[in-house]
Design a protein around this motif. Structure first.
Motif: not given
Length: 390
Positions: A161-168
């Motif tokens: 699983v790879a994720v991308a997003g703002l914050g933490s």
């Protein structure tokens, strides 16, 4: 006489990883050199999942939009097996996809902040799926069937699983992740525009060669127990073990580059990791409040904590830390005598006040807090002076 069976020429693993890294560099600007090494190894590890006991999550995170997170995920998509792009996908959809007949996907979850961000609320089902799928033995249990004929069925959750997003992200996911903290490109940082119709094919060609190399290398990777860099153990070692195994199997300068990247990214994650609120409290008491003091009344401790810059104590859900919450939080930790940490009487010039003794916190400091900055093995964790005169 039958023709001899054709054999596939061995692939130079180090040269192939060099090409994968160069492909990323065309379209991605990562914050440090270690990130290119880590992401390249993660791409390769997705082709070798069955060789490992666990799979690290790859997390592209940034404080602001426009930092290249989604583009990084797009490039990864071209390089990994059976990519499944998920935005706001439910946990049920994901675990059914992982256990489906088409084969295990590589899940690429963009805009993960919409799931775990402050406006999204908790999403325990998805968090549970991501946590369970970190290990090869991970499963998700669900009831299947109708009415009274339901049975409990275990769905495999192990997948890359790879994720991308703002914050933490929630701590339980962060600690299982290779964290790349993205930032906006500076004016002098140029990248090649990514054109899907052209560049997807180039990435897919590299993906197919990674799959071929993985077939050749899996016998070496399967039984590997890579040497970890000094200071990397426990959960960070779980995260990096498979990536270092791949670097060792590839050869060239990848084993040394991988270990340097491992140390750099593990240290970076520790520098930004404040731990739980309880560990933050213990650490602030050690490093900012009880320095050189063997005891301090509760009222003075609260004054010092609430005055700390860049600390949460002055605003905990709209209220400053008070003596009741301070006592409750500390009582969850034990003294060296295996008793809950609690306040004791402290005699001062103005009378007897309730407060805390540094000696009662020594054991918790040693067990839970990171070493003080600049401390060595010969440095006492908490040198003290005489009792403070109050």
């Amino acid at each position: 006489m039958s023709a001899p069976a054709q054999t596939t020429a061995p692939i130079d693993g180090a040269a192939l990883l060099d090409e994968v890294e160069a492909f990323h560099r065309r379209f991605n600007v990562f914050p440090q050199e270690a990130a290119y090494v880590a992401v390249t190894l993660w791409d390769a590890h997705a082709h070798l999942l069955d060789c490992f006991d666990s799979t690290p999550r790859l997390a592209f995170l940034s404080p602001e939009p426009g930092s290249g997170k989604s583009r990084a995920l797009e490039i990864v998509e071209t390089l990994v097996p059976r990519p499944m792009v998920a935005v706001n996908a439910s946990a049920a959809a994901l675990f059914r996809a992982v256990s489906g007949p088409e084969g295990r996907p590589t899940i690429l979850f963009d805009e993960i902040d919409t799931v775990f961000g402050p406006k999204a609320g908790d999403n325990e089902e998805l968090r549970g799926f991501l946590n369970a799928g970190h290990r090869r033995t991970g499963v998700t249990y669900r009831c299947v069937g109708d009415g009274g004929n339901q049975t409990v069925q275990a769905f495999p959750s192990y997948t890359a699983v790879a994720v991308a997003g703002l914050g933490s992200l929630p701590d339980t996911i962060l600690t299982r992740s290779v964290i790349i903290r993205m930032r906006r490109r500076a004016r002098n940082e140029a990248v090649e525009p990514f054109r899907a119709r052209i560049h997807e094919k180039e990435g897919n060609t590299l993906r197919d060669r990674l799959a071929q190399w993985a077939e050749q290398a899996k016998g070496v990777v399967m039984g590997a127990w890579p040497e970890m860099p000094d200071g990397v153990s426990d959960r960070p070692a779980d995260v990096w073990e498979g990536l270092l195994s791949i670097a060792d199997a590839a050869g060239g300068d990848w084993p040394s580059r991988a270990r340097k990247a491992c140390v750099a990214l593990v240290e970076a994650s520790r520098a930004t990791d404040k731990g739980s609120l309880g560990i933050r409290l213990l650490t602030d008491l050690r490093d900012h409040v009880l320095i050189g003091i063997d005891r301090l009344p509760t009222v003075a401790i609260l004054d010092r904590l609430n005055a700390l810059d860049d600390a949460p104590w002055a605003d905990l859900n709209g209220k400053p830390l008070d003596n009741r919450r301070l006592s409750k939080m500390l009582s969850e930790y034990m003294t060296g005598d295996n008793e809950p940490i609690g306040s004791r009487n402290i005699r001062t010039a103005g009378g007897v006040l309730k407060g805390f003794f540094a000696s009662d916190l020594d054991d918790a400091w040693a067990r839970y807090c990171p070493p003080p900055k600049g401390a060595t093995s010969a440095t006492p964790l908490h040198p003290r002076s005489e009792p403070l005169n109050l």
